[in-house]
Design a protein around this motif. Structure first.
Motif, PDB file in Angstrom:
ATOM      1  N   GLY A   1     -13.279  30.121 105.585  1.00 31.34           N
ATOM      2  CA  GLY A   1     -12.776  31.385 106.131  1.00 31.34           C
ATOM      3  C   GLY A   1     -11.263  31.548 106.141  1.00 31.34           C
ATOM      4  O   GLY A   1     -10.765  32.670 106.131  1.00 31.34           O
ATOM      5  N   LEU A   2     -10.512  30.438 106.169  1.00 32.16           N
ATOM      6  CA  LEU A   2      -9.051  30.598 106.211  1.00 32.16           C
ATOM      7  C   LEU A   2      -8.544  31.301 104.950  1.00 32.16           C
ATOM      8  O   LEU A   2      -7.648  32.146 105.015  1.00 32.16           O
ATOM      9  CB  LEU A   2      -8.364  29.228 106.395  1.00 32.16           C
ATOM     10  CG  LEU A   2      -6.843  29.254 106.435  1.00 32.16           C
ATOM     11  CD1 LEU A   2      -6.313  30.109 107.593  1.00 32.16           C
ATOM     12  CD2 LEU A   2      -6.269  27.837 106.546  1.00 32.16           C
ATOM     13  N   GLY A   3      -9.157  30.983 103.811  1.00 32.02           N
ATOM     14  CA  GLY A   3      -8.744  31.609 102.548  1.00 32.02           C
ATOM     15  C   GLY A   3      -8.914  33.125 102.612  1.00 32.02           C
ATOM     16  O   GLY A   3      -8.052  33.881 102.155  1.00 32.02           O
ATOM     17  N   GLU A   4     -10.010  33.575 103.213  1.00 35.18           N
ATOM     18  CA  GLU A   4     -10.262  35.016 103.333  1.00 35.18           C
ATOM     19  C   GLU A   4      -9.249  35.662 104.288  1.00 35.18           C
ATOM     20  O   GLU A   4      -8.767  36.761 104.050  1.00 35.18           O
ATOM     21  CB  GLU A   4     -11.707  35.229 103.814  1.00 35.18           C
ATOM     22  CG  GLU A   4     -12.243  36.631 103.656  1.00 35.18           C
ATOM     23  CD  GLU A   4     -11.930  37.296 102.302  1.00 35.18           C
ATOM     24  OE1 GLU A   4     -12.045  36.635 101.249  1.00 35.18           O
ATOM     25  OE2 GLU A   4     -11.553  38.495 102.314  1.00 35.18           O
ATOM     26  N   MET A   5      -8.939  34.925 105.374  1.00 37.88           N
ATOM     27  CA  MET A   5      -7.918  35.456 106.316  1.00 37.88           C
ATOM     28  C   MET A   5      -6.584  35.608 105.597  1.00 37.88           C
ATOM     29  O   MET A   5      -5.857  36.576 105.800  1.00 37.88           O
ATOM     30  CB  MET A   5      -7.727  34.494 107.495  1.00 37.88           C
ATOM     31  CG  MET A   5      -8.882  34.436 108.460  1.00 37.88           C
ATOM     32  SD  MET A   5      -8.441  33.311 109.822  1.00 37.88           S
ATOM     33  CE  MET A   5     -10.057  32.836 110.401  1.00 37.88           C
ATOM     34  N   ARG A   6      -6.231  34.624 104.774  1.00 38.56           N
ATOM     35  CA  ARG A   6      -4.974  34.711 104.017  1.00 38.56           C
ATOM     36  C   ARG A   6      -5.004  35.947 103.109  1.00 38.56           C
ATOM     37  O   ARG A   6      -4.032  36.688 103.020  1.00 38.56           O
ATOM     38  CB  ARG A   6      -4.798  33.465 103.138  1.00 38.56           C
ATOM     39  CG  ARG A   6      -4.496  32.184 103.870  1.00 38.56           C
ATOM     40  CD  ARG A   6      -4.335  31.075 102.829  1.00 38.56           C
ATOM     41  NE  ARG A   6      -4.268  29.735 103.376  1.00 38.56           N
ATOM     42  CZ  ARG A   6      -3.157  29.119 103.766  1.00 38.56           C
ATOM     43  NH1 ARG A   6      -2.002  29.721 103.698  1.00 38.56           N
ATOM     44  NH2 ARG A   6      -3.199  27.882 104.220  1.00 38.56           N
ATOM     45  N   ARG A   7      -6.145  36.134 102.412  1.00 43.64           N
ATOM     46  CA  ARG A   7      -6.248  37.257 101.467  1.00 43.64           C
ATOM     47  C   ARG A   7      -6.038  38.582 102.207  1.00 43.64           C
ATOM     48  O   ARG A   7      -5.270  39.437 101.780  1.00 43.64           O
ATOM     49  CB  ARG A   7      -7.621  37.222 100.788  1.00 43.64           C
ATOM     50  CG  ARG A   7      -7.843  38.318  99.755  1.00 43.64           C
ATOM     51  CD  ARG A   7      -9.227  38.213  99.122  1.00 43.64           C
ATOM     52  NE  ARG A   7      -9.421  36.933  98.459  1.00 43.64           N
ATOM     53  CZ  ARG A   7      -8.924  36.611  97.258  1.00 43.64           C
ATOM     54  NH1 ARG A   7      -8.212  37.495  96.594  1.00 43.64           N
ATOM     55  NH2 ARG A   7      -9.144  35.431  96.744  1.00 43.64           N
TER      56      ARG A   7
END
Ligand SMILES: C[S@@+](CC[C@H](N)C(=O)[O-])C[C@H]1O[C@@H](n2cnc3c(N)ncnc32)[C@H](O)[C@@H]1O
Length: 214
Positions: free
Chosen positions: A28-34
């Motif tokens: 999920g962190l990758g999606e938050m970054r995006r």
């Protein structure tokens, strides 16, 4: 910290960084970054860009990218990532507390998982506000001090060993309060959880802060 620590653990930390965050990014962190970086625009500066995890997520609205990264081991990997991605950006091996850029020269500033590590976050935010134009925004994702007193106590107890392992990362900083007392005004801040992370670095804030027009 010492020279031997920087040369040995500093090198290993940079080498292991992407792998150690892989599960968290995928959960999920990758999606938050995006989602966060979708709002970046114009001339953009990233503080403590590390190995360049955010690089592939910048939208076309970003016209110029400056990556500030004072750690030489991280900066080497960042340059490698830039070359692989074929992306144009300037790497400045300077600390966020002392940026070699003129006043009002950026539209957007990015801080992801960095205000935990910068030795003087208040000075870095003052410097960031200096280089942002009035009306410019800082976009952030930061792990922070827990609102739960029990977890916050553990963050205080484990702060020293975590700081040693995390290459200067403080797990117990109240970063939203630091942002609120800087020249920037938080205009959207959401409390969230860092997925698949140890409890002391799970509490997270994400959002934006604006530099008021004078
Ligand atoms: C936990 S890493 C985060 C890397 C990246 N921002 C990310 O989202 O994955 C913290 C980064 O802050 C950098 N850093 C440490 N001191 C700094 C300073 N004074 N100014 C700017 N960056 C700093 C470190 O070198 C490291 O790359």
């Amino acid at each position: 910290m010492g020279r031997i620590y920087d040369a040995t653990w500093g090198r290993a930390f940079a080498a292991l960084y992407d792998r150690s965050l892989k599960g968290t990014e995928e959960a999920g962190l990758g999606e938050m970054r995006r989602e966060l970086l979708a709002d970046a625009e114009g001339r953009t500066i990233e503080m403590g860009a590390g190995t360049g995890v955010n690089l592939d997520l910048y939208p076309d609205a970003v016209t110029e990218l400056v990556l500030c990264e004072p750690d030489p081991h991280m900066a080497r990997r960042l340059r490698g990532h830039l070359a692989e991605a074929g992306r144009r950006a300037t790497v400045a091996e300077e600390p966020a507390e002392r940026l070699p850029f003129p006043d009002d020269s950026f539209d957007t500033a990015i801080c992801t998982l960095v205000l935990c590590t910068i030795p003087d976050p208040a000075a870095a935010l003052a410097e960031l506000a200096r280089v942002l134009r009035p009306g410019g925004r800082m976009l952030f994702i930061e792990h922070v001090r827990s609102e739960d007193p029990g977890t916050a106590r553990w963050q205080d107890r484990l702060e020293r060993p975590w700081r040693f392992l995390g290459k200067g990362c403080h797990c117990n900083r109240d970063t939203l309060a630091t942002i609120a007392s800087s020249p920037l005004e938080p205009d959207a801040a959401e409390h969230d959880r860092m997925p698949k992370a140890p409890p002391i670095v799970r509490p997270l804030i994400r959002g934006s802060a604006v530099l008021p027009t004078r």
